[in-house]
Write a protein that holds these residues in place. Structure first.
Motif, PDB file in Angstrom:
ATOM      1  N   MET A   1       0.849  -1.203   0.000  1.00 36.00           N
ATOM      2  CA  MET A   1       0.000   0.000   0.000  1.00 36.00           C
ATOM      3  C   MET A   1       0.882   1.251   0.000  1.00 36.00           C
ATOM      4  O   MET A   1       1.740   1.399   0.868  1.00 36.00           O
ATOM      5  N   PRO A   2       0.735   2.117  -0.959  1.00 40.55           N
ATOM      6  CA  PRO A   2       1.582   3.310  -0.954  1.00 40.55           C
ATOM      7  C   PRO A   2       1.281   4.193   0.255  1.00 40.55           C
ATOM      8  O   PRO A   2       0.154   4.237   0.739  1.00 40.55           O
ATOM      9  N   THR A   3       2.289   4.831   0.738  1.00 41.40           N
ATOM     10  CA  THR A   3       2.062   5.739   1.865  1.00 41.40           C
ATOM     11  C   THR A   3       2.547   7.135   1.481  1.00 41.40           C
ATOM     12  O   THR A   3       3.278   7.298   0.527  1.00 41.40           O
ATOM     13  N   VAL A   4       2.114   8.076   2.254  1.00 40.26           N
ATOM     14  CA  VAL A   4       2.482   9.463   1.970  1.00 40.26           C
ATOM     15  C   VAL A   4       3.395   9.937   3.071  1.00 40.26           C
ATOM     16  O   VAL A   4       3.107   9.761   4.242  1.00 40.26           O
ATOM     17  N   SER A   5       4.496  10.541   2.690  1.00 34.07           N
ATOM     18  CA  SER A   5       5.282  11.182   3.729  1.00 34.07           C
ATOM     19  C   SER A   5       4.696  12.580   3.896  1.00 34.07           C
ATOM     20  O   SER A   5       4.676  13.381   2.976  1.00 34.07           O
ATOM     21  N   THR A   6       4.153  12.817   5.041  1.00 32.26           N
ATOM     22  CA  THR A   6       3.252  13.960   5.164  1.00 32.26           C
ATOM     23  C   THR A   6       3.956  15.300   5.265  1.00 32.26           C
ATOM     24  O   THR A   6       3.357  16.318   4.991  1.00 32.26           O
TER      25      THR A   6
ATOM     26  N   ALA B   1      -8.832   8.316  -0.691  1.00 36.69           N
ATOM     27  CA  ALA B   1      -8.728   7.297  -1.731  1.00 36.69           C
ATOM     28  C   ALA B   1      -9.996   7.423  -2.575  1.00 36.69           C
ATOM     29  O   ALA B   1     -10.679   8.449  -2.510  1.00 36.69           O
ATOM     30  N   GLY B   2     -10.314   6.406  -3.355  1.00 34.30           N
ATOM     31  CA  GLY B   2     -11.594   6.463  -4.051  1.00 34.30           C
ATOM     32  C   GLY B   2     -11.736   5.427  -5.143  1.00 34.30           C
ATOM     33  O   GLY B   2     -10.744   4.958  -5.702  1.00 34.30           O
ATOM     34  N   HIS B   3     -12.984   5.081  -5.399  1.00 40.48           N
ATOM     35  CA  HIS B   3     -13.295   4.261  -6.573  1.00 40.48           C
ATOM     36  C   HIS B   3     -13.503   5.200  -7.746  1.00 40.48           C
ATOM     37  O   HIS B   3     -14.419   6.028  -7.734  1.00 40.48           O
ATOM     38  N   GLN B   4     -12.662   5.080  -8.750  1.00 39.99           N
ATOM     39  CA  GLN B   4     -12.820   5.885  -9.953  1.00 39.99           C
ATOM     40  C   GLN B   4     -13.366   4.968 -11.045  1.00 39.99           C
ATOM     41  O   GLN B   4     -12.718   4.001 -11.435  1.00 39.99           O
TER      42      GLN B   4
ATOM     43  N   PRO C   1      -6.134   3.324  -4.056  1.00 37.62           N
ATOM     44  CA  PRO C   1      -5.948   3.487  -2.609  1.00 37.62           C
ATOM     45  C   PRO C   1      -5.421   4.852  -2.188  1.00 37.62           C
ATOM     46  O   PRO C   1      -5.554   5.230  -1.034  1.00 37.62           O
ATOM     47  N   GLN C   2      -4.819   5.563  -3.132  1.00 38.59           N
ATOM     48  CA  GLN C   2      -4.364   6.900  -2.758  1.00 38.59           C
ATOM     49  C   GLN C   2      -4.622   7.937  -3.839  1.00 38.59           C
ATOM     50  O   GLN C   2      -4.055   7.867  -4.928  1.00 38.59           O
ATOM     51  N   LEU C   3      -5.498   8.866  -3.522  1.00 40.53           N
ATOM     52  CA  LEU C   3      -5.728  10.032  -4.394  1.00 40.53           C
ATOM     53  C   LEU C   3      -5.285  11.255  -3.589  1.00 40.53           C
ATOM     54  O   LEU C   3      -4.134  11.616  -3.599  1.00 40.53           O
TER      55      LEU C   3
ATOM     56  N   ALA D   1      -9.798   2.832   5.737  1.00 41.15           N
ATOM     57  CA  ALA D   1     -10.330   1.468   5.800  1.00 41.15           C
ATOM     58  C   ALA D   1      -9.479   0.524   4.956  1.00 41.15           C
ATOM     59  O   ALA D   1      -9.198  -0.611   5.374  1.00 41.15           O
ATOM     60  N   SER D   2      -9.042   0.975   3.799  1.00 40.83           N
ATOM     61  CA  SER D   2      -8.287   0.080   2.907  1.00 40.83           C
ATOM     62  C   SER D   2      -6.897  -0.214   3.476  1.00 40.83           C
ATOM     63  O   SER D   2      -6.247  -1.165   3.069  1.00 40.83           O
ATOM     64  N   ARG D   3      -6.459   0.592   4.425  1.00 42.36           N
ATOM     65  CA  ARG D   3      -5.177   0.334   5.086  1.00 42.36           C
ATOM     66  C   ARG D   3      -5.363  -0.463   6.377  1.00 42.36           C
ATOM     67  O   ARG D   3      -4.392  -0.672   7.122  1.00 42.36           O
TER      68      ARG D   3
END
Ligand code: AMP
Ligand code: MG
Length: 509
Positions: A1-6, A93-96, A102-104, A206-208
């Motif tokens: 799962m990609p993560t974001v360095s905030t 995230a989102g369903h497109q 998993p990450q928008l 939730a997906s994480r």
């Protein structure tokens, strides 16, 4: 799962801090660090103010000094930060188009902060098109002028129609080009929302498998948007019910005016129940449930007539994110959530039918009304009748049957209209209002004017191709009071001529 360095991309160069102060109270910023990334807007070279929404500015109770164009221009371009802010990009995230991403996240939007407006309501103030963020992926973080103006026009039109929506506070040009299929002028929209929390925000956590974050978010949303849910036996089920109820009402309201959102991805569905993310959206002219405008919706997934079903699908995705919070995701929890989601169509139909009764001038309810409503819609579809004009002219016909000819002229099959009108009149006999009262009420619910797609397109083209903002200003004025017949409406109420028809709208991302 990609993560974001905030925190990696926070700018080190500080922007000038003038003495503009907004009374920010940034509740979302106070949520845990992985909910957002702190980031400043990227300044632009030569900002130019297109429009400041004075009425909304006033409603928000912002520092009046910020309305001065010399201040508003750098402010709403992201070149000047108001004091008291701590801007963030939100993770989601989102369903497109049905596929989960998993990450928008806010790839080109930055939340300046939240203020309490004059009515005490919490409102987000967000710049859209203000530069890259940790969520930009390969995007430039910018927006093109055309889509910014489209969002401005459509959001304000929806508000004037009485439909829950995010608002447009300001639009500026950046003086910088953006590179899309062609080179376009860049612009930034300042968007105001009761929050920018989306179905996709819940999906992100939730997906994480981050149930604690989902709980945190749900509690934040309950406190902010659904306080009555906190007292329920099961607050999270009550939250699903509350969100579902507002979406049922919202989608029905869209259907009543012929609005097609265009990209009902789960990241474009606001938990607050406001219409959000005006991309390739448009209003329908001739009634046809299969109508699609969006250039990116080749399969017609988000066609006009599919919108209620898609809303339900999105709500099912929302409910899934909350299952671990409800009764430890037991079979009972799943059953309860499923029952709620199954109930969506019942709730939607109730809102839709009530609104359609108002459109037809019925103050009372009879079970057969649904057949009467569908009888008209079927005839309109078969005849390619204009949606807005049919209902507006029916107001005149309600006052005086002599005005039937105006409606009849919209139908290729005039007899089909006559046959339907006979049934309608028989029904009106059993409805208590006088013809004059009925016509008046109908005019409050059937708009005289909507943002006709060809007129919107003309306003955008004039701005983009000739830097002429006159048509943009003009259409905004026309759409301010859509339920009143006024001389200014001339030229804005008619459907397009064949050569004016716009077949596709672009989101311009
Ligand atoms: P939208 O289609 O506008 O709802 O955007 C979907 C996703 O793409 C969101 O995460 C946006 O932030 C992102 N996005 C759209 N356009 C850009 C852009 N020009 N630069 C960076 N991210 C973008
Ligand atoms: Mg979006």
């Amino acid at each position: 799962m990609p993560t974001v360095s905030t925190h990696s991309r926070q700018q080190t160069t500080r922007m000038p801090q003038q003495s503009i102060r907004f009374a920010f109270d940034n509740s979302y910023r106070r949520l845990p660090d992985h909910f957002h990334a702190r980031i400043h807007p990227t300044p632009v070279t030569t900002p130019g103010l297109i429009k400041l929404n004075a009425a909304l500015f006033e409603e928000l109770g912002l520092d009046p000094a910020a309305a001065d164009p010399d201040v508003a221009t750098p402010l709403f371009a992201g070149n000047l930060l108001p004091n008291g802010g701590d801007p963030i990009a939100m993770a989601y995230a989102g369903h497109q188009f049905g596929n989960f991403v998993p990450q928008l996240g806010d790839g080109r939007a930055i939340l300046l902060g939240e203020v309490l407006d004059r009515a005490g309501q919490r409102r987000d103030i967000q710049l859209k098109g203000s530069g890259q963020t940790p969520f930009s992926r390969s995007g430039d973080g910018r927006a093109a002028l055309g889509p910014v103006l489209r969002e401005y026009i459509l959001a304000e039109a929806m508000h004037a129609l009485g439909i829950p929506t995010t608002r447009a506070l300001a639009a500026v040009t950046t003086g910088e080009p953006v590179y899309r299929e062609t080179i376009l002028p860049g612009a930034i929209l300042t968007r105001v929302a009761s929050s920018h929390i989306r179905v996709g925000t819940f999906q992100y956590f939730a997906s994480r498998g981050d149930t604690e974050a989902v709980r945190h978010l749900a509690d934040h949303v309950i406190a902010r948007h659904y306080p009555q849910a906190s007292g329920a036996d099961s607050p999270y089920l009550a939250l699903i019910e509350g969100v579902l109820e507002r979406q049922a009402a919202l989608i029905a309201a869209w259907m009543h005016v012929g609005f097609i959102h265009g990209v009902m991805n789960t990241d474009n569905m606001a938990i607050s129940g406001e219409t959000i993310d005006y991309g390739p959206c448009a209003f329908m002219d001739a009634y046809d449930p299969a109508t699609v405008f969006s250039s990116i919706d080749r399969g017609g997934r988000y066609a006009y007539g599919n919108q209620p079903g898609i809303a339900q699908w999105n709500l099912a995705r929302f409910a899934e994110t909350l299952l671990p919070l409800i009764d430890d995701a037991s079979d009972a929890a799943i059953q309860q959530a499923t029952d709620l989601i199954r109930g969506f169509f019942g709730r939607y139909e109730e809102h839709w039918t009530a609104g359609m009764r108002r459109k037809l001038g019925l103050a009372t309810a009879e079970p057969e009304d649904v057949d009467l409503i569908h009888g008209l819609l079927d005839a309109m579809k078969a005849s390619g009748a204009d949606f807005t004009l049919t209902f507006r002219r029916l107001c005149d016909a309600a006052a005086d049957p002599a005005a039937d000819s105006g409606v009849r002229d919209l139908f290729l099959d005039r007899q089909a209209y006559d046959a339907w009108a006979a049934q309608w009149r028989a029904r009106l006999e059993r409805d208590p209002q006088t013809p004059a009262e009925r016509a008046e009420h109908m005019r409050d619910t059937n708009p005289a004017v909507i943002p006709r797609n060809h007129r919107v397109e003309q306003a955008l083209n004039a701005a983009v191709e000739q830097s002429d903002f006159g048509p943009f200003e003009a259409i905004l004025r026309v759409l301010e009071r859509p339920y009143e017949d006024r001389p200014e409406l001339a030229g804005y109420t008619e459907p397009p001529q064949e050569e004016e028809r716009v077949l596709k709208t672009f989101c311009g991302t």
